[in-house]
Each structure stands twice: as C-alpha cells, then as structure tokens.
Design a protein around this motif. Structure first.
Motif, PDB file in Angstrom:
ATOM      1  N   GLY A 148       0.805  -1.202   0.000  1.00 19.87           N
ATOM      2  CA  GLY A 148       0.000   0.000   0.000  1.00 19.87           C
ATOM      3  C   GLY A 148       0.841   1.255   0.000  1.00 19.87           C
ATOM      4  O   GLY A 148       2.079   1.212  -0.027  1.00 19.87           O
ATOM      5  N   SER A 196      -3.669   7.435  -5.517  1.00 24.18           N
ATOM      6  CA  SER A 196      -2.922   7.585  -4.263  1.00 24.18           C
ATOM      7  C   SER A 196      -2.629   9.041  -3.922  1.00 24.18           C
ATOM      8  O   SER A 196      -2.174   9.344  -2.820  1.00 24.18           O
ATOM      9  CB  SER A 196      -1.617   6.781  -4.317  1.00 24.18           C
ATOM     10  OG  SER A 196      -0.709   7.334  -5.258  1.00 24.18           O
ATOM     11  N   ARG A 250       0.689   5.996  -0.170  1.00 27.03           N
ATOM     12  CA  ARG A 250       0.118   7.286  -0.561  1.00 27.03           C
ATOM     13  C   ARG A 250       1.153   8.011  -1.404  1.00 27.03           C
ATOM     14  O   ARG A 250       2.359   7.827  -1.224  1.00 27.03           O
ATOM     15  CB  ARG A 250      -0.236   8.073   0.699  1.00 27.03           C
ATOM     16  CG  ARG A 250      -0.924   9.410   0.447  1.00 27.03           C
ATOM     17  CD  ARG A 250      -2.429   9.272   0.406  1.00 27.03           C
ATOM     18  NE  ARG A 250      -3.071  10.496  -0.050  1.00 27.03           N
ATOM     19  CZ  ARG A 250      -3.341  11.547   0.720  1.00 27.03           C
ATOM     20  NH1 ARG A 250      -3.031  11.510   2.009  1.00 27.03           N
ATOM     21  NH2 ARG A 250      -3.928  12.621   0.213  1.00 27.03           N
ATOM     22  N   TYR A 251       0.709   8.807  -2.330  1.00 27.91           N
ATOM     23  CA  TYR A 251       1.583   9.557  -3.229  1.00 27.91           C
ATOM     24  C   TYR A 251       2.603   8.640  -3.910  1.00 27.91           C
ATOM     25  O   TYR A 251       3.807   8.841  -3.841  1.00 27.91           O
ATOM     26  CB  TYR A 251       2.288  10.692  -2.486  1.00 27.91           C
ATOM     27  CG  TYR A 251       1.333  11.731  -1.964  1.00 27.91           C
ATOM     28  CD1 TYR A 251       0.622  12.556  -2.836  1.00 27.91           C
ATOM     29  CD2 TYR A 251       1.127  11.879  -0.598  1.00 27.91           C
ATOM     30  CE1 TYR A 251      -0.281  13.497  -2.357  1.00 27.91           C
ATOM     31  CE2 TYR A 251       0.227  12.827  -0.105  1.00 27.91           C
ATOM     32  CZ  TYR A 251      -0.465  13.633  -0.990  1.00 27.91           C
ATOM     33  OH  TYR A 251      -1.353  14.562  -0.519  1.00 27.91           O
ATOM     34  N   ILE A 252       2.082   7.619  -4.561  1.00 33.68           N
ATOM     35  CA  ILE A 252       2.931   6.659  -5.270  1.00 33.68           C
ATOM     36  C   ILE A 252       3.189   7.203  -6.673  1.00 33.68           C
ATOM     37  O   ILE A 252       2.251   7.500  -7.419  1.00 33.68           O
ATOM     38  CB  ILE A 252       2.247   5.282  -5.355  1.00 33.68           C
ATOM     39  CG1 ILE A 252       1.944   4.749  -3.950  1.00 33.68           C
ATOM     40  CG2 ILE A 252       3.105   4.300  -6.134  1.00 33.68           C
ATOM     41  CD1 ILE A 252       0.990   3.565  -3.942  1.00 33.68           C
ATOM     42  N   ILE A 288      -2.609   4.394 -10.514  1.00 34.09           N
ATOM     43  CA  ILE A 288      -2.042   4.285  -9.165  1.00 34.09           C
ATOM     44  C   ILE A 288      -1.592   5.647  -8.659  1.00 34.09           C
ATOM     45  O   ILE A 288      -1.851   6.029  -7.503  1.00 34.09           O
ATOM     46  CB  ILE A 288      -0.892   3.259  -9.152  1.00 34.09           C
ATOM     47  CG1 ILE A 288      -1.463   1.841  -9.266  1.00 34.09           C
ATOM     48  CG2 ILE A 288      -0.040   3.404  -7.893  1.00 34.09           C
ATOM     49  CD1 ILE A 288      -0.418   0.751  -9.267  1.00 34.09           C
ATOM     50  N   GLU A 289      -0.936   6.405  -9.497  1.00 32.73           N
ATOM     51  CA  GLU A 289      -0.486   7.728  -9.085  1.00 32.73           C
ATOM     52  C   GLU A 289      -1.676   8.632  -8.770  1.00 32.73           C
ATOM     53  O   GLU A 289      -1.701   9.311  -7.735  1.00 32.73           O
ATOM     54  CB  GLU A 289       0.374   8.355 -10.184  1.00 32.73           C
ATOM     55  CG  GLU A 289       0.935   9.716  -9.813  1.00 32.73           C
ATOM     56  CD  GLU A 289       1.867  10.259 -10.884  1.00 32.73           C
ATOM     57  OE1 GLU A 289       3.102  10.097 -10.743  1.00 32.73           O
ATOM     58  OE2 GLU A 289       1.362  10.851 -11.867  1.00 32.73           O
ATOM     59  N   HIS A 343       3.756  -1.977  -6.325  1.00 35.05           N
ATOM     60  CA  HIS A 343       2.515  -1.913  -5.564  1.00 35.05           C
ATOM     61  C   HIS A 343       1.411  -2.808  -6.111  1.00 35.05           C
ATOM     62  O   HIS A 343       0.295  -2.776  -5.595  1.00 35.05           O
ATOM     63  CB  HIS A 343       2.041  -0.463  -5.504  1.00 35.05           C
ATOM     64  CG  HIS A 343       2.982   0.432  -4.753  1.00 35.05           C
ATOM     65  ND1 HIS A 343       2.876   0.663  -3.400  1.00 35.05           N
ATOM     66  CD2 HIS A 343       4.086   1.109  -5.171  1.00 35.05           C
ATOM     67  CE1 HIS A 343       3.862   1.468  -3.015  1.00 35.05           C
ATOM     68  NE2 HIS A 343       4.603   1.758  -4.069  1.00 35.05           N
ATOM     69  N   THR A 396      -5.137   6.641   0.652  1.00 30.04           N
ATOM     70  CA  THR A 396      -4.149   5.580   0.823  1.00 30.04           C
ATOM     71  C   THR A 396      -4.646   4.303   0.153  1.00 30.04           C
ATOM     72  O   THR A 396      -5.755   3.842   0.426  1.00 30.04           O
ATOM     73  CB  THR A 396      -3.908   5.315   2.315  1.00 30.04           C
ATOM     74  OG1 THR A 396      -3.429   6.517   2.934  1.00 30.04           O
ATOM     75  CG2 THR A 396      -2.894   4.196   2.515  1.00 30.04           C
ATOM     76  N   LEU A 397      -3.836   3.761  -0.714  1.00 31.04           N
ATOM     77  CA  LEU A 397      -4.112   2.449  -1.281  1.00 31.04           C
ATOM     78  C   LEU A 397      -3.627   1.404  -0.284  1.00 31.04           C
ATOM     79  O   LEU A 397      -2.514   1.500   0.247  1.00 31.04           O
ATOM     80  CB  LEU A 397      -3.400   2.280  -2.624  1.00 31.04           C
ATOM     81  CG  LEU A 397      -3.984   3.120  -3.776  1.00 31.04           C
ATOM     82  CD1 LEU A 397      -3.081   3.052  -4.997  1.00 31.04           C
ATOM     83  CD2 LEU A 397      -5.388   2.664  -4.121  1.00 31.04           C
ATOM     84  N   GLU A 398      -4.476   0.399  -0.022  1.00 32.36           N
ATOM     85  CA  GLU A 398      -4.179  -0.598   0.998  1.00 32.36           C
ATOM     86  C   GLU A 398      -4.046  -1.980   0.367  1.00 32.36           C
ATOM     87  O   GLU A 398      -4.630  -2.260  -0.692  1.00 32.36           O
ATOM     88  CB  GLU A 398      -5.295  -0.623   2.032  1.00 32.36           C
ATOM     89  CG  GLU A 398      -5.492   0.698   2.756  1.00 32.36           C
ATOM     90  CD  GLU A 398      -6.710   0.665   3.669  1.00 32.36           C
ATOM     91  OE1 GLU A 398      -6.515   0.642   4.899  1.00 32.36           O
ATOM     92  OE2 GLU A 398      -7.842   0.639   3.150  1.00 32.36           O
TER      93      GLU A 398
END
Length: 286
Positions: free
Chosen positions: A140, A233, A142-144, A229-230, A152, A237-239
């Motif tokens: 997981g 995130s 954030r800010y990926i 994804i970017e 991820h 939050t991606l979990e």
C-alpha cells in the motif's frame, strides 16, 4: 501463481494456491487465515508460502473439483472502478474522452465469486454486463509515483462491472447503479503480477450465452495502471487487497440496437488473456 479463496468440503473457508495438477493447496496450515493476510504480508508471506508448497502436508491438498471457489478476496477493503477508460466505450456512450480518470466505487456487498449467480434486482429493468481487467494492490501507500507502480501491484484478475443502467443514469453519480448486491463478480483467481509480462497487452472479452459481445485489448486503455495508481494515491491511501477495475471496452448491452440487457437464464463469461474465465449464471430476484 494463481491465488484463490475456497470453501473446503468441511465448510471451512481459506486462502489457497491453485496448482497445475488440478489440486489446491490450502494456506490455513501455513498460518494465513484469509487472502488479505497473504497480500499484506508482502515478500515475507510469499516466501513462507513457497516454503510451505515445497512440502505441503497431504491434509492441506484438495482436489479442485471437491471445493467451491469463492471470490479471491471475498471482502475487499475497497473496490475502485474506472469509468470511460476505453476510447471506443466512451464513444458508444456519447461521452467525451476524459482528461482525468472517472472514478467510482462498489461496496464489498456486491462482490461474488465464480459460479455464483448475478441476481437481477426487482427494482431495475436495465441490468448490463461489463468485462473488465482488474489489478490488486499489494504494497500500500500514498503519493505513489507512476514510475514505481510495479512495486505496488500484487496481481491481476477478471471482474464483471455489472451495472443497472436505469439507476446509473438517474443522477450524475453512478454508485447506486453499480453496487447492487452480486454486481461485482470476480475471479476465478488472482494471477501473480510477475506471471503477466505486460498487463497493457491483454485481450479482454465478454461472452454472453456463447456469443462474443465485447472484444478489445488493454493497450486501448486511456489511463493505464501507472497513471491510475499515481492518481488514486494522490487522494487516498491504497491498501493491500484493494481492487482497482480498469474499465470496460465497447459492446455493452445498453449501446446495442436494440439494447441487450441481462435476463434470467443467461450465462456471462469474462475472459482476460492469461487470467482464466470468470463464469456466472444470471437469475432473477425472488
């Protein structure tokens, strides 16, 4: 590796690995109570599973025909969907090509597995199918950044974004038309990310009663996985275990002339290249 959740003959539900010899290795004996625990364990969990499979006890092995496959992640934390992500589908929907991803969600109560029935609701007269390619978040964050997207992604699977068009089009918000119970078939398994060389070069099909209704390829995605994804995130939050479904190509029932909505007795198959076939019968709500 093909990751599954299944119900054993005893009635117990556990995560497992679909083996090439027609057997399933249950992972409860390896200390994993559910698929989310496998995914959240990241590299250490994968190593533990590999060691377990190398000498799995006979009691942990099941004939695939003797168990019932469930949704690979029966109760995901999030089911995040992308609308209008194929150019041809945006055109058939009379919608502009979006400049940013169109995002909506389904609730976990919509999730079902392979073979489970799609239940046509009493309150809708326009239930539709949507073949989709989904990815599952592993690590997981954030800010990926889009450059680090592969770090991820746990794996990939089929998803059917069943949609009640009358409810969907009643307002500008799509959620209510998308999240009736049973409107999110998934499976039959999650294929490990490393087993799919290029997720942006996969054929996507929907077959209704033996007839191909949708046929495209993930190279036609407007917003590919790194961008999604970017973008996602940046906001939340991606979990581990979150499901992101990337959209559907042209050929949906509402755009046909005349429209072809789902009916009781139909069988719907979503088949993304390399991910097996997700089959679901259609029944009416009683």
């Amino acid at each position: 590796m093909k990751w599954v959740t299944f119900q054993a003959p005893s009635g117990a539900i556990e995560p497992g690995v679909w083996l090439e010899d027609g057997k399933i290795a249950g992972l409860a004996a390896a200390g994993f109570p559910d698929m989310l625990s496998v995914i959240a364990g990241e590299a250490a969990a994968r190593e533990r599973v590999s060691e377990f499979l190398a000498s799995a006890p006979p009691a942990a092995l099941y004939d695939a025909a003797s168990v019932r496959l469930l949704a690979p992640i029966p109760r995901p934390r999030k089911v995040i969907c992308v609308g209008l992500n194929y150019r041809d589908h945006a055109a058939e929907s009379n919608m502009q090509i979006p400049d940013v991803p169109t995002i909506f969600c389904k609730f976990p109560t919509a999730v079902i597995g392979p073979g489970a029935p799609i239940v046509l609701p009493k309150k809708s007269t326009q239930p539709d199918y949507e073949a989709e390619f989904a990815f599952v978040i592993g690590k997981g964050g954030r800010y990926i950044s889009r450059e680090r997207w592969r770090e991820h992604v746990f794996g990939y699977m089929n998803l059917n974004d069943v949609s009640a068009r009358d409810y969907q089009r009643a307002t500008t918000q799509w959620l209510m038309g998308k999240t009736f119970d049973t409107f999110c078939p998934t499976g039959p398994w999650i294929v490990s990310a490393e087993d799919i060389e290029d997720p942006h070069q996969l054929d996507v099909k929907l077959i209704l009663n033996g007839e191909v209704m949708q046929s495209s390829n993930t190279r036609e995605l407007i917003f590919p996985i790194p961008v999604l994804i970017e973008h996602l995130s940046e906001v939340f939050t991606l979990e581990p275990g979150d499901i992101v479904s990337t959209g559907t190509p042209a050929g949906v029932g509402m755009a046909r002339k005349p429209p072809r909505f789902l009916r009781e007795g139909d069988e719907v198959v979503v088949a993304v290249q390399g991910l097996g076939e997700l089959r679901n019968p259609v029944i009416a709500e009683r």
